[in-house]
Design a protein around this motif. Structure first.
Motif, mmCIF file in Angstrom:
data_model
loop_
_atom_site.group_PDB
_atom_site.id
_atom_site.type_symbol
_atom_site.label_atom_id
_atom_site.label_comp_id
_atom_site.label_asym_id
_atom_site.label_seq_id
_atom_site.Cartn_x
_atom_site.Cartn_y
_atom_site.Cartn_z
ATOM 1 N N ALA A 1 -5.279 2.531 -2.137
ATOM 2 C CA ALA A 1 -5.273 1.442 -1.363
ATOM 3 C C ALA A 1 -5.982 0.305 -1.785
ATOM 4 O O ALA A 1 -5.567 -0.848 -2.053
ATOM 5 N N ALA B 1 -4.766 -1.087 -5.008
ATOM 6 C CA ALA B 1 -3.662 -1.944 -4.537
ATOM 7 C C ALA B 1 -3.950 -3.211 -3.851
ATOM 8 O O ALA B 1 -3.137 -4.230 -4.198
ATOM 9 N N ALA B 2 -5.190 -3.387 -3.349
ATOM 10 C CA ALA B 2 -5.409 -4.661 -2.825
ATOM 11 C C ALA B 2 -6.293 -5.396 -3.661
ATOM 12 O O ALA B 2 -6.841 -6.330 -2.951
ATOM 13 N N TYR C 1 -6.386 8.502 -0.475
ATOM 14 C CA TYR C 1 -5.682 7.241 0.036
ATOM 15 C C TYR C 1 -6.653 6.025 0.012
ATOM 16 O O TYR C 1 -5.670 4.965 -0.675
ATOM 17 N N ARG D 1 6.118 3.106 1.639
ATOM 18 C CA ARG D 1 5.100 2.131 1.446
ATOM 19 C C ARG D 1 4.868 1.400 2.759
ATOM 20 O O ARG D 1 5.960 1.385 3.685
ATOM 21 N N PRO E 1 -4.632 2.307 6.517
ATOM 22 C CA PRO E 1 -4.410 0.791 5.918
ATOM 23 C C PRO E 1 -5.410 -0.040 6.302
ATOM 24 O O PRO E 1 -5.895 -0.839 5.444
ATOM 25 N N LEU F 1 -8.102 -2.127 3.655
ATOM 26 C CA LEU F 1 -8.164 -3.280 3.462
ATOM 27 C C LEU F 1 -9.652 -3.929 3.891
ATOM 28 O O LEU F 1 -10.000 -4.841 2.880
ATOM 29 N N LEU G 1 0.928 -0.987 -0.080
ATOM 30 C CA LEU G 1 0.073 -0.053 0.114
ATOM 31 C C LEU G 1 0.909 1.149 0.043
ATOM 32 O O LEU G 1 2.096 1.092 0.551
#
Length: 112
Positions: free
Chosen positions: A34, A37-38, A30, A104, A72, A76, A4
């Motif tokens: 994030a 990215a996940a 953000y 990161r 974060p 998630l 992330l």
């Protein structure tokens, strides 16, 4: 492993608007990055999970690593890796090193 981007500080993640606490524009940006990215991360549904975070910091300023957790972990959950961060039964974070070019969080989520 989920990588992330460097999260916003707790001080910039939240804003008060008309007496309510809301995620700031910076925090929402953000979260979008994030979640993207996940997107290919394993999903755990309602199962208990263990989360390990390695933080690659952007500079040598003093900072509390526990202040890195809120954005974060919420992102998630928003991405569907787990349904809610209350499912986390084990959590660790460590300052892994300095990376000015690519700060990161490298996150490992496993069933507990």
């Amino acid at each position: 492993m989920i990588v992330l981007p460097w999260p916003p500080s707790v001080n910039t993640y939240w804003r008060t608007f008309r007496g309510r606490m809301l995620i700031s524009a910076h925090g929402r940006d953000y979260r979008v990055r994030a979640v993207a990215a996940a997107v290919s991360a394993q999903r755990y549904g309602q199962a208990k999970v263990a989360v390990r975070i390695e933080a690659w910091v952007p500079d040598n300023r003093r900072r509390d690593v526990d202040n890195l957790l809120k954005a974060p972990l919420d992102a998630l959950a928003h991405a569907g890796v787990y349904e809610d961060d209350s499912q986390i039964v084990e959590l660790s974070i460590r300052r892994a090193g300095l990376d000015r070019a690519n700060p990161r969080l490298e996150i490992t989520v496993e069933g507990a």
